[in-house]
Design a protein around this motif. Structure first.
Motif, mmCIF file in Angstrom:
data_model
loop_
_atom_site.group_PDB
_atom_site.id
_atom_site.type_symbol
_atom_site.label_atom_id
_atom_site.label_comp_id
_atom_site.label_asym_id
_atom_site.label_seq_id
_atom_site.Cartn_x
_atom_site.Cartn_y
_atom_site.Cartn_z
ATOM 1 N N THR A 123 -2.193 -2.137 -4.195
ATOM 2 C CA THR A 123 -2.570 -2.188 -3.068
ATOM 3 C C THR A 123 -2.609 -2.544 -1.900
ATOM 4 N N ASP A 124 -3.810 -3.916 -2.146
ATOM 5 C CA ASP A 124 -4.115 -3.970 -0.863
ATOM 6 C C ASP A 124 -4.023 -5.320 -1.435
ATOM 7 N N ASP A 157 0.572 -1.086 0.063
ATOM 8 C CA ASP A 157 0.095 -0.301 -0.266
ATOM 9 C C ASP A 157 0.939 1.025 0.343
#
Length: 148
Positions: free
Chosen positions: A38-39, A13
């Protein structure tokens, strides 16, 4: 004969950490292709979407919003079609409990995020050049934590 690109997926992230990683990987001049997410939830969606053409190597941060790296690792290892994906935990944490938990959940290697660009390059080179077929046969806690 042209070798196929090694597909690398980075899930982190932190934008600065992703850029640092991408710059280090680019500087190695190896035959790689990098995708950044990002996740953990985005990671699972991506892996399910590209089951037949997904990453060979996944670098997974632990502390992320939506779905953290622990949860993502566990979900990936529950799906047999991802058994051949090498998973490198890529985290700022050096806590023994985090190392133990990710080892027990099926990660292949634990890489504490290096502070220097040169150390990151050396770490990436070592992880990429490892013959993971052999490593999976000789997998133990002693060779889990990467030391550079």
């Amino acid at each position: 004969m042209k070798m196929e690109k090694l597909k690398i997926l980075l899930v982190d992230d932190d934008e600065d950490d992703r850029q640092f990683f991408a710059d280090a990987l680019d500087s190695l001049d190896m035959n790689t292709e990098l995708v950044q997410l990002t996740d953990g939830e985005a990671c699972l969606e991506y892996m399910n979407l590209y089951k037949n053409d997904g990453p060979n190597l996944l670098f997974l941060d632990l502390n992320m919003p939506i779905m953290n790296g622990f949860q993502c690792l566990e979900r990936i290892r529950q799906q047999a079609e991802f058994n051949d994906v090498t998973i490198a935990i890529y985290s700022t944490s050096g806590a023994e409990k985090d190392i133990d938990e990710t080892f027990n959940k099926g990660a292949n290697i634990y890489l504490k995020k290096p502070a220097s660009f040169q150390d990151l390059k050396n770490s990436l080179r070592q992880v990429i050049k490892t013959n993971w077929t052999y490593q999976k046969n000789d997998f133990s806690k002693e060779n889990f934590l990467l030391k550079v």
